[in-house]
Design a protein around this motif. Structure first.
Motif, PDB file in Angstrom:
ATOM      1  N   TYR A 204       0.975  -1.291  -0.044  1.00 15.84           N
ATOM      2  CA  TYR A 204       0.026  -0.009   0.018  1.00 15.84           C
ATOM      3  C   TYR A 204       0.843   1.251  -0.081  1.00 15.84           C
ATOM      4  O   TYR A 204       0.722   2.193  -0.701  1.00 15.84           O
ATOM      5  CB  TYR A 204      -1.043  -0.053   1.141  1.00 15.84           C
ATOM      6  N   GLN A 205       1.919   1.341   0.883  1.00 15.50           N
ATOM      7  CA  GLN A 205       2.814   2.507   1.061  1.00 15.50           C
ATOM      8  C   GLN A 205       3.470   2.742  -0.505  1.00 15.50           C
ATOM      9  O   GLN A 205       3.617   3.779  -0.930  1.00 15.50           O
ATOM     10  CB  GLN A 205       3.936   2.093   1.927  1.00 15.50           C
ATOM     11  N   THR A 206       3.881   1.755  -1.239  1.00 20.13           N
ATOM     12  CA  THR A 206       4.596   1.768  -2.520  1.00 20.13           C
ATOM     13  C   THR A 206       3.806   2.366  -3.557  1.00 20.13           C
ATOM     14  O   THR A 206       4.110   3.149  -4.272  1.00 20.13           O
ATOM     15  CB  THR A 206       5.115   0.371  -2.806  1.00 20.13           C
ATOM     16  N   VAL A 207       2.600   1.610  -3.606  1.00 19.97           N
ATOM     17  CA  VAL A 207       1.325   2.224  -4.643  1.00 19.97           C
ATOM     18  C   VAL A 207       1.221   3.731  -4.271  1.00 19.97           C
ATOM     19  O   VAL A 207       1.035   4.581  -5.289  1.00 19.97           O
ATOM     20  CB  VAL A 207       0.127   1.304  -4.431  1.00 19.97           C
ATOM     21  N   ARG A 208       0.807   4.128  -2.931  1.00 23.40           N
ATOM     22  CA  ARG A 208       0.744   5.556  -2.391  1.00 23.40           C
ATOM     23  C   ARG A 208       1.625   6.413  -3.004  1.00 23.40           C
ATOM     24  O   ARG A 208       1.610   7.537  -3.539  1.00 23.40           O
ATOM     25  CB  ARG A 208       0.312   5.620  -1.123  1.00 23.40           C
ATOM     26  N   ASP A 209       3.061   5.965  -2.634  1.00 18.17           N
ATOM     27  CA  ASP A 209       4.260   6.697  -2.920  1.00 18.17           C
ATOM     28  C   ASP A 209       4.289   6.908  -4.728  1.00 18.17           C
ATOM     29  O   ASP A 209       4.547   8.061  -4.962  1.00 18.17           O
ATOM     30  CB  ASP A 209       5.385   6.249  -2.560  1.00 18.17           C
ATOM     31  N   LYS A 210       4.008   5.988  -5.334  1.00 23.55           N
ATOM     32  CA  LYS A 210       4.117   6.139  -6.833  1.00 23.55           C
ATOM     33  C   LYS A 210       2.911   6.945  -7.295  1.00 23.55           C
ATOM     34  O   LYS A 210       3.264   7.734  -8.319  1.00 23.55           O
ATOM     35  CB  LYS A 210       3.937   4.665  -7.412  1.00 23.55           C
ATOM     36  N   VAL A 211       1.838   6.835  -6.785  1.00 23.88           N
ATOM     37  CA  VAL A 211       0.839   7.663  -7.153  1.00 23.88           C
ATOM     38  C   VAL A 211       1.181   9.310  -6.929  1.00 23.88           C
ATOM     39  O   VAL A 211       0.861  10.143  -7.534  1.00 23.88           O
ATOM     40  CB  VAL A 211      -0.693   7.155  -6.341  1.00 23.88           C
ATOM     41  N   GLN A 212       1.538   9.440  -5.488  1.00 28.00           N
ATOM     42  CA  GLN A 212       2.048  10.855  -5.211  1.00 28.00           C
ATOM     43  C   GLN A 212       2.996  11.373  -6.401  1.00 28.00           C
ATOM     44  O   GLN A 212       2.981  12.574  -6.550  1.00 28.00           O
ATOM     45  CB  GLN A 212       2.430  10.917  -4.001  1.00 28.00           C
ATOM     46  N   GLN A 213       3.960  10.715  -6.706  1.00 24.45           N
ATOM     47  CA  GLN A 213       5.124  11.105  -7.539  1.00 24.45           C
ATOM     48  C   GLN A 213       4.456  11.221  -9.093  1.00 24.45           C
ATOM     49  O   GLN A 213       4.855  12.450  -9.544  1.00 24.45           O
ATOM     50  CB  GLN A 213       6.099  10.069  -7.698  1.00 24.45           C
ATOM     51  N   LYS A 214       3.665  10.610  -9.682  1.00 25.11           N
ATOM     52  CA  LYS A 214       2.614  10.930 -10.728  1.00 25.11           C
ATOM     53  C   LYS A 214       1.913  12.075 -10.679  1.00 25.11           C
ATOM     54  O   LYS A 214       2.136  12.948 -11.486  1.00 25.11           O
ATOM     55  CB  LYS A 214       1.782   9.577 -11.247  1.00 25.11           C
ATOM     56  N   ILE A 215       1.425  12.422  -9.725  1.00 28.01           N
ATOM     57  CA  ILE A 215       0.485  13.453  -9.378  1.00 28.01           C
ATOM     58  C   ILE A 215       1.509  14.864  -9.439  1.00 28.01           C
ATOM     59  O   ILE A 215       1.008  15.791  -9.777  1.00 28.01           O
ATOM     60  CB  ILE A 215      -0.379  13.430  -8.242  1.00 28.01           C
ATOM     61  N   GLN A 216       2.420  14.593  -8.685  1.00 30.77           N
ATOM     62  CA  GLN A 216       3.494  16.063  -8.575  1.00 30.77           C
ATOM     63  C   GLN A 216       4.056  16.212  -9.868  1.00 30.77           C
ATOM     64  O   GLN A 216       4.179  17.256 -10.175  1.00 30.77           O
ATOM     65  CB  GLN A 216       4.441  15.452  -7.300  1.00 30.77           C
ATOM     66  N   GLN A 217       4.193  15.306 -10.584  1.00 31.22           N
ATOM     67  CA  GLN A 217       4.777  15.425 -12.097  1.00 31.22           C
ATOM     68  C   GLN A 217       3.906  16.104 -13.037  1.00 31.22           C
ATOM     69  O   GLN A 217       4.273  16.763 -13.874  1.00 31.22           O
ATOM     70  CB  GLN A 217       5.084  14.057 -12.900  1.00 31.22           C
ATOM     71  N   LEU A 218       2.803  15.941 -12.620  1.00 27.53           N
ATOM     72  CA  LEU A 218       1.640  16.571 -13.377  1.00 27.53           C
ATOM     73  C   LEU A 218       1.671  17.968 -13.206  1.00 27.53           C
ATOM     74  O   LEU A 218       1.645  18.993 -13.749  1.00 27.53           O
ATOM     75  CB  LEU A 218       0.316  16.051 -13.344  1.00 27.53           C
TER      76      LEU A 218
END
Length: 187
Positions: free
Chosen positions: A173-187
């Motif tokens: 869950y932590q790994t998925v949450r971190d990846k989603v946050q990184q993708k959102i920040q890149q946009l």
């Protein structure tokens, strides 16, 4: 002189009452005498009549070869089943017998010596694979039972267990949450 490799016209397994458990009739188009060998066994009715007559002649244990209806039948009893390999009368009985022995022994190995009607029907896939590894379109390709059984046997199931507990779920869950946050920040 016929130089064809075609030797087997039929493989049968009948139960103790003469009912078909497995039947495979070979009709290769390339064999010069194929139409003559099984011309009377093209319909289901003819096949059943042939099987009933053959069973009536071989139902009692004691023999292993018979000439029936212009066909050479090599057979073997096993508890409540009878295994048959049938070829033309000109075929070598020893070759037919070694092929039948190979199929029977491979089935015994795979079914752990529990060769009875119920077990054969439950494991019909293994029995058919044994048959296909031994006889290919009427041509005997293998007569070593251990080789046949090793080709047919199922691979062992992977015994390593994947342990899923709360910690691994939280880590995922932590790994998925971190990846989603990184993708959102890149946009």
């Amino acid at each position: 002189m016929n130089l064809s490799l075609f030797t087997v016209s039929t493989f049968l397994i009948l139960d103790s009452e003469g009912h078909r458990v497995l039947a495979k009739y070979y009709h290769p188009k390339s064999h010069p005498n194929a139409s003559e060998a099984n011309k009377h066994l093209n319909t289901l009715k003819d096949q059943r009549a042939f099987e009933k007559g053959l069973w009536a002649k071989t139902k009692k244990p004691g023999g292993d070869i018979i000439l029936y209806d212009s066909q050479l039948a090599v057979y073997r009893h096993s508890l409540d089943l009878i295994f048959y390999i049938i070829g033309s009368p000109a075929e070598n009985e020893i070759i037919l017998h070694s092929a039948l022995t190979a199929v029977c022994d491979a089935v015994h190995l795979l079914l752990r010596n529990q060769v009875e009607k119920r077990v054969v029907l439950e494991n019909l896939d293994l029995v058919l694979l044994c048959l296909d590894e031994t006889i290919d379109d009427g041509i005997i390709v293998e007569t070593d039972s251990t080789t046949i059984a090793s080709r047919v046997s199922r691979p062992k199931a992977d015994t390593t267990e994947i342990v899923i507990n709360e910690q691994t779920l939280m880590s995922a869950y932590q790994t998925v949450r971190d990846k989603v946050q990184q993708k959102i920040q890149q946009l």
